[in-house]
Scaffold this active site. Structure first.
Site, PDB file in Angstrom:
ATOM      1  N   TRP A  27      -4.258  -5.530  12.291  1.00 41.68           N
ATOM      2  CA  TRP A  27      -3.919  -6.745  13.040  1.00 41.68           C
ATOM      3  C   TRP A  27      -2.434  -7.094  12.957  1.00 41.68           C
ATOM      4  O   TRP A  27      -1.981  -7.961  13.680  1.00 41.68           O
ATOM      5  CB  TRP A  27      -4.732  -7.929  12.498  1.00 41.68           C
ATOM      6  CG  TRP A  27      -4.653  -8.050  11.005  1.00 41.68           C
ATOM      7  CD1 TRP A  27      -5.564  -7.580  10.102  1.00 41.68           C
ATOM      8  CD2 TRP A  27      -3.587  -8.611  10.224  1.00 41.68           C
ATOM      9  NE1 TRP A  27      -5.143  -7.811   8.819  1.00 41.68           N
ATOM     10  CE2 TRP A  27      -3.922  -8.453   8.873  1.00 41.68           C
ATOM     11  CE3 TRP A  27      -2.375  -9.241  10.553  1.00 41.68           C
ATOM     12  CZ2 TRP A  27      -3.095  -8.881   7.831  1.00 41.68           C
ATOM     13  CZ3 TRP A  27      -1.550  -9.674   9.516  1.00 41.68           C
ATOM     14  CH2 TRP A  27      -1.920  -9.497   8.178  1.00 41.68           C
TER      15      TRP A  27
ATOM     16  N   LYS B  35     -10.686   1.416  18.076  1.00 41.71           N
ATOM     17  CA  LYS B  35     -11.217   0.156  17.572  1.00 41.71           C
ATOM     18  C   LYS B  35     -10.067  -0.676  17.008  1.00 41.71           C
ATOM     19  O   LYS B  35      -9.532  -0.362  15.947  1.00 41.71           O
ATOM     20  CB  LYS B  35     -12.253   0.407  16.459  1.00 41.71           C
ATOM     21  CG  LYS B  35     -13.018  -0.856  16.140  1.00 41.71           C
ATOM     22  CD  LYS B  35     -13.562  -0.870  14.723  1.00 41.71           C
ATOM     23  CE  LYS B  35     -12.553  -1.373  13.718  1.00 41.71           C
ATOM     24  NZ  LYS B  35     -12.063  -2.731  13.940  1.00 41.71           N
TER      25      LYS B  35
ATOM     26  N   ALA C 295      -8.315  -4.131  15.330  1.00 43.75           N
ATOM     27  CA  ALA C 295      -8.749  -5.045  14.264  1.00 43.75           C
ATOM     28  C   ALA C 295      -9.472  -6.247  14.873  1.00 43.75           C
ATOM     29  O   ALA C 295      -9.166  -6.685  15.989  1.00 43.75           O
ATOM     30  CB  ALA C 295      -7.548  -5.509  13.465  1.00 43.75           C
TER      31      ALA C 295
ATOM     32  N   SER D  72      -5.730  -0.364   5.246  1.00 39.99           N
ATOM     33  CA  SER D  72      -5.702  -0.375   3.783  1.00 39.99           C
ATOM     34  C   SER D  72      -6.019   1.002   3.201  1.00 39.99           C
ATOM     35  O   SER D  72      -6.695   1.825   3.830  1.00 39.99           O
ATOM     36  CB  SER D  72      -6.727  -1.385   3.272  1.00 39.99           C
ATOM     37  OG  SER D  72      -8.024  -0.950   3.630  1.00 39.99           O
TER      38      SER D  72
ATOM     39  N   GLU E  64      -2.061   6.042   7.725  1.00 37.57           N
ATOM     40  CA  GLU E  64      -0.877   5.243   7.384  1.00 37.57           C
ATOM     41  C   GLU E  64      -1.407   4.032   6.635  1.00 37.57           C
ATOM     42  O   GLU E  64      -1.956   3.112   7.234  1.00 37.57           O
ATOM     43  CB  GLU E  64      -0.139   4.884   8.675  1.00 37.57           C
ATOM     44  CG  GLU E  64       1.309   4.552   8.439  1.00 37.57           C
ATOM     45  CD  GLU E  64       1.493   3.073   8.248  1.00 37.57           C
ATOM     46  OE1 GLU E  64       1.433   2.622   7.070  1.00 37.57           O
ATOM     47  OE2 GLU E  64       1.687   2.373   9.237  1.00 37.57           O
ATOM     48  N   LEU E  65      -1.284   4.075   5.309  1.00 37.16           N
ATOM     49  CA  LEU E  65      -2.002   3.119   4.452  1.00 37.16           C
ATOM     50  C   LEU E  65      -1.046   2.124   3.792  1.00 37.16           C
ATOM     51  O   LEU E  65       0.078   1.960   4.216  1.00 37.16           O
ATOM     52  CB  LEU E  65      -2.822   3.912   3.431  1.00 37.16           C
ATOM     53  CG  LEU E  65      -3.686   5.034   4.043  1.00 37.16           C
ATOM     54  CD1 LEU E  65      -4.406   5.825   2.969  1.00 37.16           C
ATOM     55  CD2 LEU E  65      -4.674   4.480   5.067  1.00 37.16           C
TER      56      LEU E  65
ATOM     57  N   CYS F 281       3.471  -3.269   6.296  1.00 43.18           N
ATOM     58  CA  CYS F 281       3.231  -2.325   5.203  1.00 43.18           C
ATOM     59  C   CYS F 281       4.526  -1.750   4.649  1.00 43.18           C
ATOM     60  O   CYS F 281       4.532  -1.172   3.575  1.00 43.18           O
ATOM     61  CB  CYS F 281       2.285  -1.217   5.650  1.00 43.18           C
ATOM     62  SG  CYS F 281       2.808  -0.494   7.200  1.00 43.18           S
TER      63      CYS F 281
ATOM     64  N   GLU G 246       0.053  -5.176  -2.842  1.00 46.26           N
ATOM     65  CA  GLU G 246       0.779  -5.715  -1.695  1.00 46.26           C
ATOM     66  C   GLU G 246       0.455  -7.197  -1.565  1.00 46.26           C
ATOM     67  O   GLU G 246      -0.712  -7.558  -1.394  1.00 46.26           O
ATOM     68  CB  GLU G 246       0.301  -5.041  -0.408  1.00 46.26           C
ATOM     69  CG  GLU G 246       1.048  -3.792  -0.024  1.00 46.26           C
ATOM     70  CD  GLU G 246       0.597  -3.292   1.349  1.00 46.26           C
ATOM     71  OE1 GLU G 246       1.459  -3.094   2.198  1.00 46.26           O
ATOM     72  OE2 GLU G 246      -0.607  -3.090   1.558  1.00 46.26           O
TER      73      GLU G 246
HETATM   74  P1  ADP Z   1      -6.610  -5.117   6.251  1.00 52.31           P
HETATM   75  O1  ADP Z   1      -7.032  -5.471   4.862  1.00 52.31           O
HETATM   76  O2  ADP Z   1      -5.169  -5.135   6.457  1.00 52.31           O
HETATM   77  O3  ADP Z   1      -7.391  -5.853   7.310  1.00 52.31           O
HETATM   78  P2  ADP Z   1      -8.267  -2.849   6.647  1.00 52.31           P
HETATM   79  O4  ADP Z   1      -8.081  -1.445   6.219  1.00 52.31           O
HETATM   80  O5  ADP Z   1      -9.372  -3.582   6.020  1.00 52.31           O
HETATM   81  O6  ADP Z   1      -6.903  -3.563   6.414  1.00 52.31           O
HETATM   82  O7  ADP Z   1      -8.437  -2.917   8.224  1.00 52.31           O
HETATM   83  C1  ADP Z   1      -7.745  -2.060   9.114  1.00 52.31           C
HETATM   84  C2  ADP Z   1      -8.689  -1.626  10.220  1.00 52.31           C
HETATM   85  O8  ADP Z   1      -9.793  -0.924   9.628  1.00 52.31           O
HETATM   86  C3  ADP Z   1      -9.313  -2.784  10.994  1.00 52.31           C
HETATM   87  O9  ADP Z   1      -9.428  -2.395  12.349  1.00 52.31           O
HETATM   88  C4  ADP Z   1     -10.696  -2.930  10.350  1.00 52.31           C
HETATM   89  O10 ADP Z   1     -11.666  -3.495  11.187  1.00 52.31           O
HETATM   90  C5  ADP Z   1     -11.006  -1.470  10.098  1.00 52.31           C
HETATM   91  N1  ADP Z   1     -12.084  -1.247   9.112  1.00 52.31           N
HETATM   92  C6  ADP Z   1     -12.467  -2.032   8.089  1.00 52.31           C
HETATM   93  N2  ADP Z   1     -13.494  -1.475   7.416  1.00 52.31           N
HETATM   94  C7  ADP Z   1     -13.769  -0.282   8.037  1.00 52.31           C
HETATM   95  C8  ADP Z   1     -14.707   0.768   7.821  1.00 52.31           C
HETATM   96  N3  ADP Z   1     -15.596   0.735   6.835  1.00 52.31           N
HETATM   97  N4  ADP Z   1     -14.667   1.819   8.654  1.00 52.31           N
HETATM   98  C9  ADP Z   1     -13.780   1.879   9.656  1.00 52.31           C
HETATM   99  N5  ADP Z   1     -12.872   0.927   9.914  1.00 52.31           N
HETATM  100  C10 ADP Z   1     -12.857  -0.147   9.121  1.00 52.31           C
END
Ligand code: ADP
Length: 498
Positions: free
Chosen positions: A158, A182, A184, A239, A260-261, A294, A395
């Site tokens: 997001w 997909k 956020a 993440s 990219e984490l 990030c 972070e």
């Molecule tokens: P943040 O903590 O910054 O929101 P996330 O890694 O949780 O980072 O979210 C990044 C993206 O990954 C978002 O589009 C979120 O909906 C998606 N996401 C979260 N959980 C999963 C999952 N189990 N499988 C695939 N995508 C996911």
């Protein structure tokens, strides 16, 4: 801020699957709210695994045709998309600020930045050259060609709703891939608007599919893509925990991955640095998107001799930042994305202060008269932070600068590298030998020397260690979406004399 856009077609409330705008299979909806006010902006589909399956079917069908197209046509499609994005820059920026909260000026910059990747990959599409390898005998020839990997699943965060999407979809299309995407859950509207423009640019049905879904349904939806062998690649920004999950779960079908984490960027100021330039660089690097990037510095190390002077100058700048909703047009710091984000900042700060850190400026939630329900936090500087404090290890993702002093170059390089992450790093120095030593010693995918800005479409963006792998942008970026094929042509008759 109400949505005031010239092109109402950009406000989409359905997902795009196989060239059709659709509701979720079970009709469930997801509310999109404004983080500055908590107000409802729109509702979008809360897509299901069934929708995820339909999207892969559509993408695979589109890929079967699109893969045979020529690079020049793919480049032309991307150029048309780029033109439409820039023609709608203001509307896209307004939409993004509304759902994400960042100041309008930042949203405009992000649209131009994201569009630069589309333009770049339109150009790179035509440069996906192969190779001819000198043969070892005259009766055969060896060639290398590059081909699209297949259907790509793009999952985006997001914090940069437009740019993260553009820099995945553009190289995928340039390579000849089809995409299921997909965005956020907090920021689906920008992604849908981008898809609408790509459709208008002439993308065939199924080439781009965008499925919006709630946090709760994100896992089950992505699981369909992880299990499906037709999805050949996942490009993810988010993440480390989710990135590792995707890597683990895609092992069954051995997909290619670009991850990219998370980052935990060090920002080092040596005592030979231009201090004013370092403060200015830190302000740029840290406070973009209210510290929710990030690559923003998460640990600031300042050499003892200039420590207090640096903190004094920094506090002055940080204390004068204006906070407010994007609607006001003048804010430099917008709201954080949600209540959870503010709580995390507070917890990090509380933990640091309890362990002896010194609060220099800021330190509390900001009550904004124009947006009483907004998730605002005052830009903050904390000094005397130690490695044991949470804000050094995790972070913070908010407008907080933790500052730590150091004595020697060797010590600070060790401190900077004492993290599982390795995305970005910054340092300021005017000593040429030190610059090369430190730039090479820092464990990160990207290092900025005497600069607060790193990111550009012409350079490779990406990390090492727990920050992931794969590169976005630059001449390296297209390879992530292409397979190398070696073709050997044998049994050639040799007719020429000699
Ligand atoms: P943040 O903590 O910054 O929101 P996330 O890694 O949780 O980072 O979210 C990044 C993206 O990954 C978002 O589009 C979120 O909906 C998606 N996401 C979260 N959980 C999963 C999952 N189990 N499988 C695939 N995508 C996911």
């Amino acid at each position: 801020m109400t949505l005031n856009i010239d092109n109402p077609a950009l406000l989409c409330s359905q997902s795009l699957i196989n060239g059709e705008w659709r509701h979720a299979a079970d009709g469930r909806r997801l509310a999109v709210t404004n983080p500055a006010s908590g107000e409802l902006i729109a509702e979008v589909p809360d897509c299901t695994p069934q929708d995820a399956q339909a999207a892969v079917d559509a993408a695979q069908k589109a890929f079967a045709v699109f893969r045979h197209g020529v690079a020049k046509e793919r480049a032309a499609l991307l150029k048309r998309w780029h033109g439409l994005v820039m023609a709608n820059q203001e509307d896209l920026a307004r939409l993004m600020s509304l759902e994400q909260g960042k100041p309008l000026a930042e949203s405009r910059t992000e649209v131009a930045y994201g569009a630069s990747y589309i333009e770049w990959f339109a150009e790179e599409a035509k440069r996906a050259d192969g190779d001819i390898i000198p043969q070892q005998s005259q009766n055969h020839r060896l060639l290398v060609i590059r081909q699209p990997v297949g259907v790509v699943a793009a999952i985006t965060p997001w914090n940069f709703p437009m740019a993260m999407l553009a820099r995945k979809i553009a190289p995928a299309i340039a390579a000849g891939c089809a995409v299921v995407c997909k965005p956020a859950e907090d920021t689906p509207l920008t992604a849908l608007a981008m898809a609408k423009l790509l459709q208008q640019a002439g993308a065939p049905a199924g080439l781009i599919n965008v499925l919006t879904t709630s946090r709760e349904r994100a896992g089950p939806l992505a699981d369909v893509w992880l299990a499906d062998a037709r999805v050949r690649k996942i490009s993810f920004t988010g993440s480390t925990a989710v990135g590792k999950h995707l890597a683990r779960e895609s092992a069954g079908t051995l997909k290619r991955l670009s991850l990219e984490l998370g980052g935990n960027a060090p920002f080092i100021v040596f005592d030979d640095a231009d201090i004013d330039a370092a403060v200015a660089g830190l302000m740029v690097a840290k406070f973009r998107n209210a510290g929710q990037t990030c690559i923003c510095p998460n640990r600031v190390y300042v050499q003892q001799a200039v420590y207090e002077r640096f903190i004094g100058k920094l506090a002055e700048k940080v204390g004068s930042l204006t906070i407010g909703p994007a609607a006001g047009g003048r804010a430099e710091i917008g709201p954080l994305i949600n209540a959870r984000a503010v709580e995390k900042v507070e917890q990090h700060l509380k933990d640091a202060l309890e362990q002896g850190a010194r609060l220099v400026v800021g330190g509390q939630r900001h009550a904004c008269p124009d947006a009483p329900n907004g998730h605002f936090f005052t830009p903050t500087v904390v000094a005397d932070v130690t490695a044991a404090m949470r804000m050094s290890c995790e972070e913070t993702f908010g407008p907080v600068v933790p500052v730590t002093s150091f004595a020697t170059e060797a010590e600070v390089v060790e401190m900077a590298n004492a993290t599982p992450f390795g995305l970005a790093a910054y340092f300021y120095s005017r000593d040429i030998d030190r610059i090369w030593e430190v730039a090479e010693a820092i464990e990160a995918g990207m290092v900025a020397v005497n600069d607060g800005a790193l990111s550009t479409e012409i350079a490779p963006f990406g990390g090492i260690k727990d920050s992931g792998y794969g590169r976005e942008g630059s001449r390296y970026g297209l390879d992530e979406y292409m397979n190398i094929k070696y073709i050997r042509h044998g049994s050639l008759a040799r007719r020429l004399p000699g």
